[in-house]
Design an enzyme around this catalytic site. Structure first.
Site, PDB file in Angstrom:
ATOM      1  N   GLU A  31      13.349   6.853   4.651  1.00 49.56           N
ATOM      2  CA  GLU A  31      12.913   5.456   4.739  1.00 49.56           C
ATOM      3  C   GLU A  31      14.084   4.584   5.152  1.00 49.56           C
ATOM      4  O   GLU A  31      15.002   4.346   4.362  1.00 49.56           O
ATOM      5  CB  GLU A  31      12.330   4.977   3.419  1.00 49.56           C
ATOM      6  CG  GLU A  31      11.865   3.527   3.423  1.00 49.56           C
ATOM      7  CD  GLU A  31      10.900   3.225   4.560  1.00 49.56           C
ATOM      8  OE1 GLU A  31      11.355   2.686   5.595  1.00 49.56           O
ATOM      9  OE2 GLU A  31       9.707   3.555   4.420  1.00 49.56           O
ATOM     10  N   PHE A  35      10.722   0.152   1.020  1.00 43.10           N
ATOM     11  CA  PHE A  35       9.681   0.946   0.388  1.00 43.10           C
ATOM     12  C   PHE A  35       8.400   0.107   0.289  1.00 43.10           C
ATOM     13  O   PHE A  35       8.456  -1.082  -0.014  1.00 43.10           O
ATOM     14  CB  PHE A  35      10.118   1.382  -1.008  1.00 43.10           C
ATOM     15  CG  PHE A  35      10.690   2.778  -1.057  1.00 43.10           C
ATOM     16  CD1 PHE A  35      10.068   3.775  -1.775  1.00 43.10           C
ATOM     17  CD2 PHE A  35      11.850   3.087  -0.359  1.00 43.10           C
ATOM     18  CE1 PHE A  35      10.594   5.060  -1.813  1.00 43.10           C
ATOM     19  CE2 PHE A  35      12.391   4.357  -0.390  1.00 43.10           C
ATOM     20  CZ  PHE A  35      11.760   5.354  -1.119  1.00 43.10           C
ATOM     21  N   THR A  38       4.633  -1.835   5.722  1.00 44.09           N
ATOM     22  CA  THR A  38       4.230  -3.118   6.287  1.00 44.09           C
ATOM     23  C   THR A  38       3.412  -3.942   5.314  1.00 44.09           C
ATOM     24  O   THR A  38       3.666  -5.136   5.109  1.00 44.09           O
ATOM     25  CB  THR A  38       3.433  -2.891   7.579  1.00 44.09           C
ATOM     26  OG1 THR A  38       4.257  -2.221   8.536  1.00 44.09           O
ATOM     27  CG2 THR A  38       2.950  -4.207   8.162  1.00 44.09           C
ATOM     28  N   CYS A  39       2.392  -3.332   4.704  1.00 44.44           N
ATOM     29  CA  CYS A  39       1.440  -4.086   3.880  1.00 44.44           C
ATOM     30  C   CYS A  39       2.145  -4.837   2.761  1.00 44.44           C
ATOM     31  O   CYS A  39       1.940  -6.037   2.580  1.00 44.44           O
ATOM     32  CB  CYS A  39       0.388  -3.144   3.307  1.00 44.44           C
ATOM     33  SG  CYS A  39      -0.727  -3.946   2.134  1.00 44.44           S
ATOM     34  N   LYS A  48      -1.433 -12.909   2.447  1.00 51.54           N
ATOM     35  CA  LYS A  48      -2.553 -13.485   1.693  1.00 51.54           C
ATOM     36  C   LYS A  48      -2.052 -14.381   0.565  1.00 51.54           C
ATOM     37  O   LYS A  48      -2.749 -15.329   0.164  1.00 51.54           O
ATOM     38  CB  LYS A  48      -3.460 -12.390   1.141  1.00 51.54           C
ATOM     39  CG  LYS A  48      -4.009 -11.460   2.204  1.00 51.54           C
ATOM     40  CD  LYS A  48      -4.502 -12.210   3.439  1.00 51.54           C
ATOM     41  CE  LYS A  48      -4.694 -11.295   4.628  1.00 51.54           C
ATOM     42  NZ  LYS A  48      -3.475 -10.810   5.270  1.00 51.54           N
ATOM     43  N   GLY A 183       0.065 -15.254  20.976  1.00 53.04           N
ATOM     44  CA  GLY A 183      -0.882 -14.223  20.588  1.00 53.04           C
ATOM     45  C   GLY A 183      -2.167 -14.843  20.084  1.00 53.04           C
ATOM     46  O   GLY A 183      -2.200 -16.015  19.686  1.00 53.04           O
ATOM     47  N   ILE A 186      -5.281 -10.962  15.106  1.00 50.62           N
ATOM     48  CA  ILE A 186      -5.356 -11.183  13.669  1.00 50.62           C
ATOM     49  C   ILE A 186      -4.092 -11.835  13.132  1.00 50.62           C
ATOM     50  O   ILE A 186      -4.143 -12.839  12.402  1.00 50.62           O
ATOM     51  CB  ILE A 186      -5.626  -9.852  12.946  1.00 50.62           C
ATOM     52  CG1 ILE A 186      -7.026  -9.333  13.310  1.00 50.62           C
ATOM     53  CG2 ILE A 186      -5.501 -10.019  11.440  1.00 50.62           C
ATOM     54  CD1 ILE A 186      -7.323  -7.950  12.777  1.00 50.62           C
ATOM     55  N   GLU A 190      -3.919 -15.693  11.512  1.00 51.16           N
ATOM     56  CA  GLU A 190      -3.613 -15.904  10.097  1.00 51.16           C
ATOM     57  C   GLU A 190      -2.400 -16.806   9.923  1.00 51.16           C
ATOM     58  O   GLU A 190      -2.406 -17.723   9.085  1.00 51.16           O
ATOM     59  CB  GLU A 190      -3.413 -14.559   9.401  1.00 51.16           C
ATOM     60  CG  GLU A 190      -4.703 -13.765   9.290  1.00 51.16           C
ATOM     61  CD  GLU A 190      -4.611 -12.554   8.387  1.00 51.16           C
ATOM     62  OE1 GLU A 190      -5.667 -12.012   8.030  1.00 51.16           O
ATOM     63  OE2 GLU A 190      -3.479 -12.148   8.024  1.00 51.16           O
ATOM     64  N   HIS A 470     -29.941 -16.651  -6.109  1.00 51.87           N
ATOM     65  CA  HIS A 470     -30.178 -17.971  -5.523  1.00 51.87           C
ATOM     66  C   HIS A 470     -29.483 -19.017  -6.394  1.00 51.87           C
ATOM     67  O   HIS A 470     -29.590 -18.966  -7.619  1.00 51.87           O
ATOM     68  CB  HIS A 470     -31.674 -18.272  -5.460  1.00 51.87           C
ATOM     69  CG  HIS A 470     -31.974 -19.636  -4.934  1.00 51.87           C
ATOM     70  ND1 HIS A 470     -31.876 -19.951  -3.590  1.00 51.87           N
ATOM     71  CD2 HIS A 470     -32.342 -20.775  -5.578  1.00 51.87           C
ATOM     72  CE1 HIS A 470     -32.181 -21.218  -3.429  1.00 51.87           C
ATOM     73  NE2 HIS A 470     -32.471 -21.750  -4.616  1.00 51.87           N
TER      74      HIS A 470
END
EC number: 1.8.1.15
Length: 489
Positions: A31, A35, A38-39, A48, A183, A186, A190, A470
């Site tokens: 690595e 660690f 990306t996420c 988020k 760009g 996505i 965001e 509803h």
């Protein structure tokens, strides 16, 4: 030369499957970066954590349409960053410490880049030669950097250079007054939402005729129209050159040729530029071709249904890949699924003895059916399955229904906020082929459609054989399902 039983390259989803099943192996983990991949570090999770407060800021600024008197007075950018990255960085450090410490004495962490010199041989950046019986490649992807006059790719994401990618934009020391985003996918959408929500003057440069152009065309048109109501967008444009003056940047635009003649400003001045033109698999830096691995035209490693890496169309014994390096879907939930498949198949392979000797009948196949995704922008976008064009091209006799949010009571509660649900189904089988949503909480209300597709539930049965609360927002899903037209039984 050091030999291992198993070499793992990358610690995003690739770090998930390494459990007690492999405690008897001598394992190396390479690595060179953070660690968690990306996420955790620059993708899903921190973005988020910025998106949610940006949404609150947007609501505060725009609450007049709901007959409220609220205002947005700004963001404490350093405090927001600290709250987010104190948590993210602690998780990253914890993962590194766990793999590097005494609790896993059979694991050796190699904190540097490696590249292949053969199918089972790699060289580290410091020159060490490593061999391994089995290898799992989970090395992810990196931002695409379009060439342009005046841009130095080596300086992007470095201190003092006002050009960023998603790898660094969230850690920039000051909130920019003006930001140019290059760009229209996505990542671009965001971050446009995040920075515009916090008060930055954002300008989006899109090469194509629509924003989010890879989703269903009708839904992309809807999103583009809604997004342009509150954001400055130049479609059919691209950057021809950059000019730097002190800590500011000026970009010169030209027509991309994808939207005919377009009226563009000659230049845009900004505090910062975000390049968000996609991510490409890291096969080149791994020297995958030297190893003889098959590499697809889009730079992905070619794998089979069991996630085995292929060479001349045949599985390389004991070599697997997962995630952005090989997947057709650059999505964390897909990478996690692929990691589970790799873990199961690797365990079978180890138990069988020689690499590649696991019985085919004992191996698990990956499932890429009904893969969903979402764009956490304003408005939100969610999608699963085929677009209408893909469904027709595949030979389906389709039925399509587009339902407006404003057609249901919760939409009235939101003062008729814009939004649509589009569902595509097969007239004969009654199965849902695809669903595409633009609007409030699209990422949440798409879930019952994902479930129906995953379990093969007929659209008319889904609509009629359960209660729909509803007046909750999912009634827009119910009404769309009821609006589909099917052949008589």
């Amino acid at each position: 030369m050091t030999h291992f039983d198993l070499l793992l390259i990358g610690t995003g989803s690739g770090n998930m499957f390494l459990d007690d099943r492999f405690s008897g192996l001598k394992v190396a983990i390479a690595e060179e970066w953070h660690f968690g991949g990306t996420c955790l570090n620059v993708g899903c999770i921190p973005t988020k954590m910025f998106v949610y407060p940006a949404m609150l800021a947007e609501h505060a600024a725009d609450a007049g349409r709901y007959n409220l008197s609220t205002d947005f007075h700004g963001v404490d950018w350093p405090a927001l960053q600290k709250r987010i990255f104190d948590r993210v960085d602690a998780i990253e450090a914890g993962g590194r410490d766990y793999r590097s410490g005494d609790r896993q004495p059979h694991v050796t962490v190699l904190p540097e880049h490696v590249h292949f010199t053969g199918q089972k041989t790699v060289s580290t950046a410091s020159g060490e030669q490593i061999t391994s019986d089995r290898i799992v490649i989970a090395a992810g992807a990196s931002p695409v950097i379009p060439e342009a006059e005046g841009l130095d790719p080596q300086l992007i994401d470095t201190d003092g250079y006002p050009v960023f990618t998603s790898n660094s934009i969230m850690r920039m020391p000051r909130l920019p007054e003006r930001l140019v985003i290059i760009g229209s996918g996505i990542i671009a959408m965001e971050f446009a939402h995040v920075f515009a929500g916090f008060g930055t003057e954002v300008t989006v440069i899109a090469r194509g005729p629509r924003l989010l152009g890879s989703i269903d065309e009708e839904v992309s048109d809807e999103f583009t129209e809604l997004f342009e109501r509150s954001h400055r967008v130049h479609r059919g444009a691209e950057v021809s050159s950059y000019r730097f003056t002190g800590d500011r940047v000026t970009v010169t635009l030209k027509a991309s040729g994808r939207l005919g003649d377009v009226d563009l400003p000659p230049e845009l001045d900004a505090d910062a530029v975000l390049i968000a033109t996609g991510r490409t698999p890291n096969t080149s830096s791994l020297h995958a071709s030297i190893a003889g691995f098959d590499v697809l035209d889009d730079s992905r490693l070619r794998v089979d249904a069991q996630q085995r890496v292929l060479s001349d169309g045949e599985p390389v014994p004991g070599v697997f890949a997962l995630g952005d390096i090989s997947s057709p879907h650059q999505l964390k939930h897909v990478a996690n699924h692929e990691a589970n498949v790799v873990g199961d198949n690797l365990a079978v392979d180890v138990a069988a003895g020689e690499p590649g000797s696991g019985a085919e009948a004992d191996l698990t196949a990956v499932n890429h059916d009904a893969v969903p995704g979402a764009v956490f922008t304003s408005p939100q976008v969610a999608y699963v399955g085929m677009t209408e064009r893909e469904a027709r091209d595949a030979g389906h006799e389709v039925t399509v229904k587009v339902q407006k949010y404003s057609d249901v009571a919760y939409g009235w509660a939101m003062a008729d906020d814009p939004g649509i649900v589009k569902i595509i189904a097969d007239r004969r089988s009654r199965r849902i082929l695809g669903a595409h949503i633009v609007g409030h909480e699209a990422s949440m209300i798409v879930q019952p459609l994902i479930q129906a597709m995953a379990f093969g539930q007929a659209a008319d049965e889904m609509a009629a054989r359960q209660y729909w609360i509803h007046p909750a927002l999912p009634e827009v899903i119910e009404n769309a399902l009821l609006g589909l037209e099917f052949d008589a039984h």
